[in-house]
Design a protein around this motif. Structure first.
Motif, mmCIF file in Angstrom:
data_model
loop_
_atom_site.group_PDB
_atom_site.id
_atom_site.type_symbol
_atom_site.label_atom_id
_atom_site.label_comp_id
_atom_site.label_asym_id
_atom_site.label_seq_id
_atom_site.Cartn_x
_atom_site.Cartn_y
_atom_site.Cartn_z
ATOM 1 N N LEU A 126 -1.041 9.126 -2.779
ATOM 2 C CA LEU A 126 -1.006 8.399 -1.528
ATOM 3 C C LEU A 126 -0.854 9.393 -0.378
ATOM 4 O O LEU A 126 -0.060 10.328 -0.477
ATOM 5 C CB LEU A 126 0.221 7.467 -1.618
ATOM 6 C CG LEU A 126 0.752 6.788 -0.395
ATOM 7 C CD1 LEU A 126 -0.225 5.704 0.016
ATOM 8 C CD2 LEU A 126 2.100 6.140 -0.727
ATOM 9 N N ARG B 286 3.288 -1.828 14.884
ATOM 10 C CA ARG B 286 3.762 -3.201 14.675
ATOM 11 C C ARG B 286 4.963 -3.207 13.740
ATOM 12 O O ARG B 286 4.998 -2.465 12.768
ATOM 13 C CB ARG B 286 2.650 -4.058 14.058
ATOM 14 C CG ARG B 286 1.569 -4.432 15.067
ATOM 15 C CD ARG B 286 0.357 -4.995 14.353
ATOM 16 N NE ARG B 286 0.615 -6.315 13.790
ATOM 17 C CZ ARG B 286 -0.116 -7.394 14.066
ATOM 18 N NH1 ARG B 286 -1.122 -7.323 14.893
ATOM 19 N NH2 ARG B 286 0.155 -8.550 13.495
ATOM 20 N N VAL C 48 1.748 1.958 -1.808
ATOM 21 C CA VAL C 48 0.307 2.189 -2.033
ATOM 22 C C VAL C 48 -0.589 1.326 -1.139
ATOM 23 O O VAL C 48 -1.788 1.582 -1.037
ATOM 24 C CB VAL C 48 -0.111 1.946 -3.511
ATOM 25 C CG1 VAL C 48 0.460 3.028 -4.400
ATOM 26 C CG2 VAL C 48 0.303 0.561 -3.983
ATOM 27 N N MET C 49 -0.014 0.327 -0.482
ATOM 28 C CA MET C 49 -0.808 -0.483 0.446
ATOM 29 C C MET C 49 -0.925 0.210 1.815
ATOM 30 O O MET C 49 -1.508 -0.362 2.744
ATOM 31 C CB MET C 49 -0.174 -1.872 0.615
ATOM 32 C CG MET C 49 -0.289 -2.750 -0.636
ATOM 33 S SD MET C 49 0.902 -4.104 -0.647
ATOM 34 C CE MET C 49 0.340 -5.098 0.725
ATOM 35 N N GLN D 283 -2.021 3.572 2.426
ATOM 36 C CA GLN D 283 -2.900 4.732 2.453
ATOM 37 C C GLN D 283 -3.514 4.855 3.857
ATOM 38 O O GLN D 283 -4.110 3.905 4.365
ATOM 39 C CB GLN D 283 -3.997 4.539 1.396
ATOM 40 C CG GLN D 283 -5.135 5.516 1.442
ATOM 41 C CD GLN D 283 -4.706 6.933 1.030
ATOM 42 O OE1 GLN D 283 -3.772 7.115 0.249
ATOM 43 N NE2 GLN D 283 -5.386 7.922 1.581
ATOM 44 N N THR E 263 3.298 2.657 -8.882
ATOM 45 C CA THR E 263 2.706 1.577 -8.079
ATOM 46 C C THR E 263 3.756 0.591 -7.580
ATOM 47 O O THR E 263 3.566 -0.063 -6.565
ATOM 48 C CB THR E 263 1.673 0.773 -8.904
ATOM 49 O OG1 THR E 263 2.277 0.391 -10.144
ATOM 50 C CG2 THR E 263 0.421 1.593 -9.176
ATOM 51 N N ARG E 264 4.880 0.483 -8.297
ATOM 52 C CA ARG E 264 5.901 -0.511 -7.933
ATOM 53 C C ARG E 264 6.759 -0.110 -6.733
ATOM 54 O O ARG E 264 7.539 -0.910 -6.244
ATOM 55 C CB ARG E 264 6.827 -0.761 -9.142
ATOM 56 C CG ARG E 264 6.132 -1.487 -10.264
ATOM 57 C CD ARG E 264 6.975 -1.495 -11.510
ATOM 58 N NE ARG E 264 7.021 -0.179 -12.146
ATOM 59 C CZ ARG E 264 7.617 0.073 -13.308
ATOM 60 N NH1 ARG E 264 8.239 -0.893 -13.946
ATOM 61 N NH2 ARG E 264 7.603 1.279 -13.828
ATOM 62 N N CYS F 283 10.571 -3.560 2.917
ATOM 63 C CA CYS F 283 10.968 -3.899 1.543
ATOM 64 C C CYS F 283 9.977 -4.842 0.878
ATOM 65 O O CYS F 283 9.977 -4.985 -0.337
ATOM 66 C CB CYS F 283 12.360 -4.516 1.516
ATOM 67 S SG CYS F 283 12.468 -6.148 2.283
ATOM 68 N N LEU F 284 9.124 -5.523 1.663
ATOM 69 C CA LEU F 284 8.191 -6.490 1.069
ATOM 70 C C LEU F 284 6.749 -6.004 1.149
ATOM 71 O O LEU F 284 5.812 -6.804 1.265
ATOM 72 C CB LEU F 284 8.332 -7.873 1.726
ATOM 73 C CG LEU F 284 9.536 -8.708 1.282
ATOM 74 C CD1 LEU F 284 9.428 -10.142 1.813
ATOM 75 C CD2 LEU F 284 9.681 -8.739 -0.239
ATOM 76 N N THR F 285 6.575 -4.698 1.116
ATOM 77 C CA THR F 285 5.227 -4.147 1.089
ATOM 78 C C THR F 285 5.253 -2.935 0.162
ATOM 79 O O THR F 285 6.277 -2.258 0.069
ATOM 80 C CB THR F 285 4.759 -3.793 2.519
ATOM 81 O OG1 THR F 285 3.393 -3.407 2.495
ATOM 82 C CG2 THR F 285 5.589 -2.683 3.139
ATOM 83 N N LEU F 286 4.166 -2.691 -0.540
ATOM 84 C CA LEU F 286 4.116 -1.553 -1.457
ATOM 85 C C LEU F 286 3.667 -0.296 -0.715
ATOM 86 O O LEU F 286 2.802 -0.377 0.167
ATOM 87 C CB LEU F 286 3.124 -1.842 -2.592
ATOM 88 C CG LEU F 286 3.513 -2.969 -3.548
ATOM 89 C CD1 LEU F 286 2.325 -3.328 -4.437
ATOM 90 C CD2 LEU F 286 4.725 -2.582 -4.390
ATOM 91 N N ILE G 182 7.315 -4.388 10.787
ATOM 92 C CA ILE G 182 7.243 -5.110 9.516
ATOM 93 C C ILE G 182 8.526 -4.841 8.729
ATOM 94 O O ILE G 182 9.258 -3.908 9.055
ATOM 95 C CB ILE G 182 6.019 -4.686 8.657
ATOM 96 C CG1 ILE G 182 6.162 -3.236 8.177
ATOM 97 C CG2 ILE G 182 4.717 -4.855 9.411
ATOM 98 C CD1 ILE G 182 5.252 -2.906 7.004
ATOM 99 N N THR H 172 8.234 0.293 -3.277
ATOM 100 C CA THR H 172 8.040 -0.345 -1.974
ATOM 101 C C THR H 172 7.945 0.753 -0.919
ATOM 102 O O THR H 172 8.366 1.894 -1.140
ATOM 103 C CB THR H 172 9.212 -1.270 -1.613
ATOM 104 O OG1 THR H 172 10.413 -0.474 -1.543
ATOM 105 C CG2 THR H 172 9.390 -2.399 -2.614
ATOM 106 N N ALA I 74 2.265 3.086 -13.833
ATOM 107 C CA ALA I 74 1.137 3.862 -13.336
ATOM 108 C C ALA I 74 1.518 4.578 -12.046
ATOM 109 O O ALA I 74 2.147 3.982 -11.172
ATOM 110 C CB ALA I 74 -0.052 2.928 -13.083
#
Ligand SMILES: Cc1cc2nc3c(=O)[nH]c(=O)nc-3n(C[C@H](O)[C@H](O)[C@H](O)COP(=O)(O)OP(=O)(O)OC[C@H]3O[C@@H](n4cnc5c(N)ncnc54)[C@H](O)[C@@H]3O)c2cc1C
Ligand code: SF4
Ligand code: FES
Ligand code: FES
Lengths: 214, 317
Positions: free
Chosen positions: A49, A100, A110-111, A113, A64-65, A105-108, A102, A67, A45
């Motif tokens: 963004l 901050r 799409v998170m 926006q 969506t996958r 590599c461990l966040t998408l 972070i 990162t 999908a």
């Protein structure tokens, strides 16, 4: 001949199929009843963004996958952030989100926006280095340079964390304002691994900037 | 990674309802554990519900004199909260002993409680593992088991729960607040929240499908000397071999929970009466019935020595 990517995919699929076949033959009958219900298979999908990267509004359409790290490197051509482990274990992909640090590599993607993201490319330019970049050059805080963008982004945010009174494992008194002692600096930077072992010069560069901004 | 569809939830009730509408869905918070496992196809959700937009990021005082910690409060912010540093020192210490600055900025209170084991056989999809593939066997039993559990183990699984924060939550008697897809809420004492493996090691905790954690509440401050001691293979950025979370009062009585020894934070309330008699007596009761493997039997002695060190520190030695 196959395109290398096709080859990669078919080999991978083959391996996955292989494991499934082995698993089935080894399973005692009980296992099927206990197994959690399998998730339905869905098609890849794409999602739209919009976020701000290094002060510029950017719009993307990504699977969506994807990162955040891959969105920055592969879609926005910001290849300063590096992929060392892709598992949160090395810190090479460290970027700033809303100031901050972070691991991207461990966040998408799409998170994020509407978020404001700063990468090494946004901290300074070759003509106008960020003080932390300049200090790394001056103190020789690297050898191969692969971990360096992550080290610098991490260090910039780390100094803010000390200023904001955020404690660390090396903080002796939890109720007092933390000080950037050598032990504190090393503990707070432990999420950035340097395979070349340039640690002492990295610590020197950060200490120099901390002394100046204190 | 398997393909998945994605949505952002706007309210806790909506998130829980969306989860049952989409079978195979998962909530995603910091993503630091879920995404890692999705890349390896150990977790294969077909739909992700992003809960980061829910207003569950506050730490509030409760009427009972305790604290209500929103499910989305980041580990960094929880450790830095003035009240936590002053009144719940064991929690602040456990948080900063975990992971790294970057990861603590991402990791949430709920996600930390729900992180899955770090058993290397669970992570390696070529190996048998009853937790990942029920009925396939346990690679760790008879394999490399140095990091594994010594108490509360079963024939099916000897994994440990890897969280540092959860061990402190256990000694503080925290309560997990949830909302379910039908809109009902419940409060689960931390003692009951995580389970032992038994013959269903693929189930880590009591949550039912679609149940969303909204907060974790702490009772009013316990006082006493609060200590978290984590023993690991390197000085920083490593999971615990074992850990001790303790609250010790001036008269030598107190409470203690252990990490790195079981499938859940390990606390035996009846054993705590042994505390004034010293580490040996306390360990004997805490770890009664232990079933270590030849590779992790060292943890029995390690727990005793860690407890001795904590008791000495509490006395001011
Ligand atoms: C390299 C590395 C080192 C680490 N070292 C340590 C360490 O030393 N000590 C330690 O304790 N931890 C350590 N961790 C683990 C880290 O603390 C966890 O990954 C983190 O706390 C998980 O939180 P999250 O918000 O990112 O969870 P996510 O990955 O977003 O979610 C984890 C699980 O919780 C579920 N979930 C999330 N929020 C909710 C909710 N509100 N309600 C219901 N379900 C929910 C998700 O569906 C998922 O199943 C380490 C992790 C890494 C990658
Ligand atoms: S100990 Fe548990 S998690 Fe590890 S291999 Fe055995 S069943 Fe899997
Ligand atoms: S690439 Fe993200 S931490 Fe290593
Ligand atoms: S400079 Fe080479 S990895 Fe750090």
């Amino acid at each position: 001949m196959n395109h290398p990517d096709d080859l990669e995919i078919s080999r991978r699929e083959f391996l996955v199929m292989g494991t499934a076949a082995v698993a089935v033959t080894m399973l005692p009958p009980l296992a099927e009843a206990q197994a959690p219900p399998a998730a339905p298979v869905v098609k890849p999908a794409a999602v739209k963004l919009a976020f701000n990267v290094n002060g510029k509004a950017r719009e993307l359409e990504v699977d969506t996958r994807t990162t955040l790290l891959d969105a920055l490197r592969e879609h926005l051509n910001l290849t300063g952030s590096k992929k060392g482990c892709d598992q949160g274990q090395c810190g090479a992909c460290t970027v700033l989100v809303g100031g901050r640090r972070i691991v991207s590599c461990l966040t998408l993607a799409v998170m994020h926006q509407g978020d404001s993201i700063t990468t090494i490319e946004g901290l300074g330019t070759p003509d106008h280095l960020h003080p932390m970049q300049a200090a790394f050059v001056k103190c020789d805080g690297f050898q191969c340079g692969y971990c360096t963008p992550g080290q610098i982004c991490s260090a910039v945010a780390m100094l803010q964390e000390v200023k904001a009174g955020i404690p660390s494992h090396a903080t002796s008194d939890l109720t007092a304002a933390p000080q950037l002692t050598p032990a504190e600096l090393r503990e707070r930077m432990s999420g950035n691994i340097c395979r070349c072992g340039a640690y002492s010069n990295i610590a020197e560069a950060i200490t120099e900037v901390a002394g100046r901004t204190a | 990674m398997k393909a998945f569809t994605f949505e952002r939830a706007n309210s806790p009730a909506e998130a829980a309802a969306a989860a049952v509408r989409n079978p195979g869905s998962r909530f995603i918070a910091g993503g630091t554990n879920l995404l890692d496992l999705m890349k390896l196809e150990i977790e294969t959700p077909s739909h992700l519900i992003d809960v980061n937009g829910l207003a569950l990021d506050k730490i509030e005082a409760t009427a009972e004199g305790g604290l209500r910690i929103g499910a989305l409060v980041r580990n960094t912010d929880l450790a830095a909260d003035e009240r936590v540093r002053r009144d719940y020192g064991v929690l602040a210490r456990a948080l900063v002993a975990g992971a790294t600055g970057q990861l603590r900025n991402m990791a949430t209170t709920a996600g930390n409680l729900l992180q899955r084991t770090r058993c290397p056989y669970f992570y390696d999809t070529n190996q048998p593992c009853n937790k990942r593939a029920p009925g396939s066997g346990c690679g760790a039993i008879g394999g490399f088991s140095r990091q594994h559990a010594i108490v509360g183990v079963s024939e099916a699984c000897i994994a440990t729960h890897p969280s540092d924060m959860a061990v402190a939550m256990r000694v503080l008697d925290a309560v997990v607040e949830t909302i379910r897809p039908d809109g009902s809420t419940r409060s689960i004492p931390i003692a009951e929240f995580h389970r032992l493996p038994g013959d269903e090691p693929h189930i880590d905790h009591l949550l039912t499908p679609g149940e969303l954690i909204t907060a974790v509440t702490l009772p009013k401050p316990a006082g006493g000397k609060q200590i978290y001691l984590k023993v690991r293979d390197r000085a920083s950025f490593a999971f615990a071999l074992i850990s001790v979370a303790a609250i010790i009062f001036p008269d030598g009585t107190g409470r203690v929970a252990l990490g790195g020894v079981a499938h859940k934070p390990w606390r035996v309330e009846e054993a705590e009466s042994e505390m004034p008699r010293g580490a040996k007596a306390l360990t004997a009761r805490l770890l009664a019935g232990a079933k270590p493997t030849p590779e992790n039997a060292f943890k029995l002695k390690l727990v005793e020595r860690a407890l001795a060190s904590v008791l000495a520190e509490a006395k001011g030695a």
